[in-house]
Design a protein around this motif. Structure first.
Motif, short mmCIF file in Angstrom:
data_model
loop_
_atom_site.label_atom_id
_atom_site.label_comp_id
_atom_site.label_asym_id
_atom_site.label_seq_id
_atom_site.Cartn_x
_atom_site.Cartn_y
_atom_site.Cartn_z
N LEU A 1 10.37 -68.61 23.42
CA LEU A 1 10.18 -67.55 22.41
C LEU A 1 11.70 -67.39 21.74
O LEU A 1 12.74 -67.61 22.45
CB LEU A 1 9.83 -66.27 23.24
N PRO A 2 11.75 -66.87 20.39
CA PRO A 2 13.20 -66.65 19.95
C PRO A 2 13.93 -65.75 20.64
O PRO A 2 13.37 -64.82 21.09
CB PRO A 2 12.52 -66.32 18.45
N ASP A 3 15.36 -65.70 20.72
CA ASP A 3 16.07 -64.87 21.47
C ASP A 3 16.47 -63.60 20.53
O ASP A 3 17.10 -64.11 19.45
CB ASP A 3 17.23 -65.55 22.13
N GLY B 1 6.54 -62.73 17.18
CA GLY B 1 5.77 -63.80 16.62
C GLY B 1 4.30 -63.24 17.13
O GLY B 1 3.89 -62.38 17.93
N GLU B 2 3.23 -64.06 16.47
CA GLU B 2 1.71 -63.96 16.98
C GLU B 2 0.98 -65.09 16.89
O GLU B 2 1.58 -66.14 16.34
CB GLU B 2 1.21 -62.83 16.07
N THR B 3 -0.20 -65.15 17.60
CA THR B 3 -0.90 -66.38 17.66
C THR B 3 -1.94 -66.25 16.52
O THR B 3 -2.00 -65.60 15.74
CB THR B 3 -1.64 -66.47 18.92
N ARG B 4 -2.73 -67.34 16.60
CA ARG B 4 -3.87 -67.44 15.80
C ARG B 4 -4.92 -66.48 16.10
O ARG B 4 -4.88 -66.24 17.38
CB ARG B 4 -4.50 -69.17 15.51
N GLU B 5 -6.11 -66.34 15.41
CA GLU B 5 -7.11 -65.60 16.00
C GLU B 5 -7.95 -66.69 16.66
O GLU B 5 -8.07 -67.92 16.66
CB GLU B 5 -8.11 -65.18 14.75
N VAL B 6 -8.39 -66.24 17.97
CA VAL B 6 -9.13 -66.61 18.87
C VAL B 6 -10.66 -65.97 18.75
O VAL B 6 -10.87 -64.89 19.08
CB VAL B 6 -8.77 -66.65 20.35
N ARG B 7 -11.68 -66.76 18.26
CA ARG B 7 -13.04 -66.15 17.82
C ARG B 7 -13.81 -66.36 19.21
O ARG B 7 -13.64 -67.27 19.97
CB ARG B 7 -13.73 -66.90 16.66
N VAL B 8 -14.67 -65.39 19.30
CA VAL B 8 -15.61 -65.39 20.25
C VAL B 8 -16.48 -66.42 20.50
O VAL B 8 -17.05 -66.88 21.54
CB VAL B 8 -16.39 -63.97 20.46
N THR C 1 3.68 -68.06 15.98
CA THR C 1 4.30 -68.34 14.60
C THR C 1 5.17 -67.11 14.48
O THR C 1 4.40 -65.89 14.64
CB THR C 1 3.30 -68.98 13.81
N ARG C 2 6.01 -67.15 13.65
CA ARG C 2 6.81 -66.08 12.83
C ARG C 2 7.46 -66.67 11.31
O ARG C 2 7.90 -67.53 11.26
CB ARG C 2 7.91 -65.39 13.66
N ASP C 3 7.02 -66.12 10.49
CA ASP C 3 7.20 -66.44 9.05
C ASP C 3 6.80 -67.80 8.70
O ASP C 3 7.59 -68.76 8.48
CB ASP C 3 8.68 -66.21 8.94
N GLY C 4 5.72 -68.18 9.26
CA GLY C 4 5.10 -69.43 8.94
C GLY C 4 6.05 -70.57 9.86
O GLY C 4 5.30 -71.74 9.63
N LYS C 5 6.68 -70.41 10.58
CA LYS C 5 7.27 -71.40 11.58
C LYS C 5 6.84 -71.24 13.05
O LYS C 5 6.88 -70.00 13.54
CB LYS C 5 8.59 -71.31 11.58
N GLY C 6 6.63 -72.26 13.57
CA GLY C 6 6.35 -71.91 15.14
C GLY C 6 7.45 -71.65 15.99
O GLY C 6 8.58 -71.96 15.69
N CYS C 7 7.31 -70.82 16.75
CA CYS C 7 8.59 -70.35 17.69
C CYS C 7 8.06 -69.94 19.19
O CYS C 7 8.62 -68.97 19.70
CB CYS C 7 8.89 -68.99 16.97
N GLY C 8 7.23 -70.78 19.55
CA GLY C 8 6.97 -70.54 21.31
C GLY C 8 5.52 -70.82 21.34
O GLY C 8 4.80 -71.06 20.56
N LEU C 9 5.15 -70.65 22.41
CA LEU C 9 3.79 -70.75 23.16
C LEU C 9 3.38 -69.65 24.07
O LEU C 9 4.27 -69.12 24.95
CB LEU C 9 3.99 -72.27 24.06
N LEU C 10 2.22 -69.13 23.91
CA LEU C 10 1.68 -68.32 24.83
C LEU C 10 0.24 -68.89 25.40
O LEU C 10 -0.58 -69.38 24.65
CB LEU C 10 1.03 -67.05 24.06
N VAL C 11 0.24 -68.73 26.58
CA VAL C 11 -1.12 -69.22 27.54
C VAL C 11 -1.91 -67.93 27.96
O VAL C 11 -1.61 -67.10 28.54
CB VAL C 11 -0.64 -70.06 28.57
N VAL C 12 -3.14 -68.03 27.39
CA VAL C 12 -4.22 -66.90 28.15
C VAL C 12 -5.48 -67.84 28.54
O VAL C 12 -5.72 -68.85 27.96
CB VAL C 12 -4.55 -66.29 26.64
N GLU C 13 -6.26 -67.10 29.20
CA GLU C 13 -7.53 -67.41 29.51
C GLU C 13 -8.39 -66.45 29.12
O GLU C 13 -8.34 -65.21 29.37
CB GLU C 13 -7.43 -67.33 30.95
N ILE C 14 -9.64 -66.77 28.72
CA ILE C 14 -10.59 -65.99 28.37
C ILE C 14 -12.07 -66.45 28.87
O ILE C 14 -12.39 -67.68 28.68
CB ILE C 14 -10.81 -65.80 26.81
N SER C 15 -12.88 -65.55 29.34
CA SER C 15 -14.15 -65.91 29.84
C SER C 15 -15.00 -64.60 29.55
O SER C 15 -14.66 -63.50 28.86
CB SER C 15 -14.25 -66.11 31.30
#
Length: 241
Positions: A35-37, A135-142, A159-173
């Motif tokens: 993530l950006p500092d 930043g924020e992620t894309r939408e994850v549709r159900v 992403t922030r301002d159209g540029k990649g700036c990190g990674l977020l890992v989630v689990e959905i069930s």
């Protein structure tokens, strides 16, 4: 004539039988990286630096319903102080039968906390600004959660301002539940109380030996199922999301 009448009633019968069934989505925010500092270090003077700063990141989970812009439920993780590799492993539930559902998609936003006051309520002069947007992620549709037998791991680009700036890992069930599961917390009538009392009496009849046997059998079942963070579900890893 009777046959045609029954055909006409089938949609009504089906709707009545399925209306009490809802999906419950379990969203687990696991960790983030790269993530950006947003907390600059103190300047270096003659090779000496007074302090170094790191982000205090947290995640907001936005669950959007299908009923309009006001159908929105937001959950927030705890703040992980002073880290470049935050791990939360925090889970939130969203029920289609609540006031915001049924749900359509999820979105994740990340922030760096710059609280004015510390946990003890004293002025925190090092952090007197509003939270920094990381930043924020894309939408994850159900619809991407295609069945109830698996849980899905998403590695989402931040992403922030159209540029990649990190990674977020989630689990959905998701699981099929009764739409009223979150409302029936109390007793419906006095009969239920009596039934519970009878159940308690029956439970008292079991001795410690029987309980130990039951616990051993349950442990064997858990080992057979291979339960993990997905509660017995099979993980589907979705890379490069």
């Amino acid at each position: 004539m009777i046959y045609l009448l029954l055909l006409g009633l089938l949609p009504v019968i089906y709707a009545g039988s399925s209306s009490s069934q809802c999906y419950k989505y379990s969203v687990k925010v696991m960790y983030a990286e790269n993530l950006p500092d947003e907390d600059p270090d103190a300047p270096t003077i003659f090779g000496w630096q007074a302090w170094t700063n790191k982000n205090d990141p947290y995640v907001q989970v936005f669950a959007y319903g299908t009923g309009g812009d006001d159908k929105l439920k937001v959950e927030t993780t705890t703040i992980k102080e002073g880290t470049e590799t935050p791990e939360w492993n925090e889970e939130f539930e969203f029920l289609d039968g609540d006031s915001n559902g049924p749900y359509d998609h999820f979105l994740f936003k990340l922030w760096d906390d710059d609280s004015t006051f510390d946990e003890d309520g004293y002025m925190d002069w090092a952090n007197i600004n509003d939270p920094d947007y990381l930043g924020e992620t894309r939408e994850v549709r159900v619809s991407e959660i295609s069945d109830t037998t698996d849980y899905f791991e998403f590695k989402l680009e931040v992403t922030r301002d159209g540029k990649g700036c990190g990674l977020l890992v989630v689990e959905i069930s998701k699981d099929v539940v009764s739409c009223g599961d979150d409302k029936d917390d109390g007793y419906d009538n006095g009969d239920d109380k009596d039934d519970d009392k009878d159940d308690d009496k029956d439970d008292d009849k079991y001795d410690d030996t029987d309980k130990d046997k039951e616990e051993e059998e349950e442990e064997k079942e858990e080992e057979t199922k291979g339960k993990g963070s997905g509660g017995g579900k099979t993980k589907r890893r979705l890379l490069n999301q």
